[in-house]
Design a protein around this motif. Structure first.
Motif, mmCIF file in Angstrom:
data_model
loop_
_atom_site.group_PDB
_atom_site.id
_atom_site.type_symbol
_atom_site.label_atom_id
_atom_site.label_comp_id
_atom_site.label_asym_id
_atom_site.label_seq_id
_atom_site.Cartn_x
_atom_site.Cartn_y
_atom_site.Cartn_z
ATOM 1 N N SER A 112 -2.884 -11.419 -6.984
ATOM 2 C CA SER A 112 -4.053 -10.690 -7.463
ATOM 3 C C SER A 112 -3.640 -9.483 -8.305
ATOM 4 N N TYR A 113 -2.756 -8.652 -7.760
ATOM 5 C CA TYR A 113 -2.334 -7.452 -8.485
ATOM 6 C C TYR A 113 -1.722 -7.783 -9.843
ATOM 7 N N GLY A 144 0.800 -1.222 0.000
ATOM 8 C CA GLY A 144 0.000 0.000 0.000
ATOM 9 C C GLY A 144 0.828 1.264 0.000
ATOM 10 N N GLY A 195 -5.837 -7.440 -10.650
ATOM 11 C CA GLY A 195 -6.545 -7.346 -9.377
ATOM 12 C C GLY A 195 -7.633 -8.382 -9.219
ATOM 13 N N LEU A 212 -1.928 -11.141 -2.275
ATOM 14 C CA LEU A 212 -2.144 -9.825 -2.874
ATOM 15 C C LEU A 212 -1.355 -9.664 -4.167
ATOM 16 N N ASN A 250 -12.881 -8.944 -10.476
ATOM 17 C CA ASN A 250 -11.812 -7.979 -10.209
ATOM 18 C C ASN A 250 -12.136 -7.196 -8.938
ATOM 19 N N VAL A 251 -11.344 -7.413 -7.901
ATOM 20 C CA VAL A 251 -11.629 -6.833 -6.592
ATOM 21 C C VAL A 251 -10.748 -5.639 -6.267
ATOM 22 N N ARG A 252 -9.745 -5.369 -7.104
ATOM 23 C CA ARG A 252 -8.867 -4.222 -6.922
ATOM 24 C C ARG A 252 -8.289 -3.854 -8.289
#
Length: 375
Positions: free
Chosen positions: A215-216, A70, A220, A212, A228-230
């Protein structure tokens, strides 16, 4: 003569390499699949961590790690001033501020004292939040994590190990890419372990960060790629490149790290007394020798030496000719509290010689004899 002889490497493993590439093509799956998952397991086991996430290149690997933490606007990330541009580029790309730190002249790696001074400057004179440091395992040698890790722990900084050039190096029994909270490497063809295009990987022991990063790296994604959650990025290792790396990793483990260290010893012994400052590997450290980089005496004409070597068919490179904090891309926002005097000297004096596990003794001798006639 090649600067790093990838053709000789291919010739040495042609049969296995051709079979691996053709098998990947015949399988008809070019993104993901068994070769990628199998490579990730092998890489994690080799490094000695729980998770490896393969991705499209080493630059993406660094950015994925920072995204998992982050890191963003208002954050300060400490970066060596003497390194390739991508180490600082990824910090700026996600809106954080790179703070450039000087390096040690003998090893070319980040100077913990300069790091501490830069941290003090940021906390006392800026409004930025110190978040992380990115030590670089430059030219194949791990940074001095015996000093860096306790310091960063005291300062509350996360450690992102940039092992793009350091894969295969070690300190004692602990291998490069296992020192940081997260570590990354690059599989660019000229790296110690390189593919036939671009590729990279992220390493960590943290289950949550690994999830994470997975996912990224795929837009995401959540439970599947259309969930797609991010907001992520598209950064996947091609299956053919994974197959290539599988063959190369076997040779890397079996003999290439040992072979490249033998070549380094040839140079060390032959160039002793030449007037050049030779690279220093501290006791207990192992380098994978991405580069063999010397420093020329004060007043030596590096350009003229490169021309003379080129006339003899000997390629050389300058890594790196400009400090990071002087790169135009960072502009007036570049922070370098110590002004990095060691980096400035290095940029004027370093020269990298032909190197690699397939460098012949004949070529190494020619390099040494030509330098001896010039310096």
């Amino acid at each position: 003569m090649e600067f790093r002889d990838l053709r000789a490497q291919y010739a040495a493993m042609r049969e296995e390499m051709d079979e691996a590439i053709l098998s990947a093509v015949a399988a008809g799956r070019f993104i993901g699949g068994g070769p990628v998952a199998g490579l990730e397991r092998r890489l994690a086991d080799y490094v000695g961590v729980r998770h490896c996430v393969a991705c499209a290149n080493g630059t993406d690997a660094l950015q994925l790690a920072l995204m998992a933490w982050g890191v963003g606007p208002g954050d300060a990330v400490f970066v060596p001033d003497f390194t390739f541009f991508s180490t600082g580029e990824v910090v700026a790309a996600i809106g954080a501020t790179p703070v450039f730190v000087d390096v040690l002249e003998g090893t070319y790696n980040i100077d913990p004292e300069s790091l501490e001074n830069a941290y003090d400057y940021v906390t006392k004179h800026t409004g930025f939040r110190p978040r992380a440091a990115i030590p670089v395992d430059l030219f194949g040698q791990p940074a001095d994590y015996g000093r860096i890790l306790p310091l960063c722990d005291d300062l509350g900084l996360l450690v992102l190990e940039d092992g793009a050039q350091g894969f295969g190096g070690a300190i004692g029994n602990k291998r490069a890419c296992s020192f940081g909270d997260i570590a990354t490497t690059s599989f660019f063809p000229a790296k110690p372990l390189g593919c036939y295009g671009d590729g990279g990987a992220v390493f960590t022991d943290d289950d949550g960060w690994a999830e994470l990063i997975h996912s990224y790296a795929v837009h995401g994604k959540g439970s599947m790629k259309y969930d797609n959650v991010r907001v992520g990025m598209n950064s996947r290792l091609d299956t053919i490149q994974a197959a290539i790396l599988g063959v190369k990793l076997t040779a890397f483990e079996d003999h290439e790290v040992a072979d490249v260290n033998e070549r380094a010893r040839w140079y060390d012994e032959s160039l002793a007394g030449s007037g050049l400052a030779l690279p220093r590997v501290p006791e207990g450290f192992l380098s994978s020798w991405a580069q063999y980089t010397v420093r020329l005496p004060e007043g030596a004409d590096r350009d003229a030496l490169q021309v003379r070597l080129r006339e003899e068919g000997i390629p050389t490179m300058v890594y790196y000719p400009k400090p990071m904090h002087e790169q135009l891309a960072f502009g007036e926002a570049a922070l370098a509290p110590d002004r990095c005097p060691v980096t400035k000297r290095l940029c004027k004096s370093v020269l990298s010689l032909p190197m690699g596990p397939y460098l012949s003794e004949e070529d190494a001798r020619k390099v040494v004899e030509t330098i001896a006639s010039c310096v």
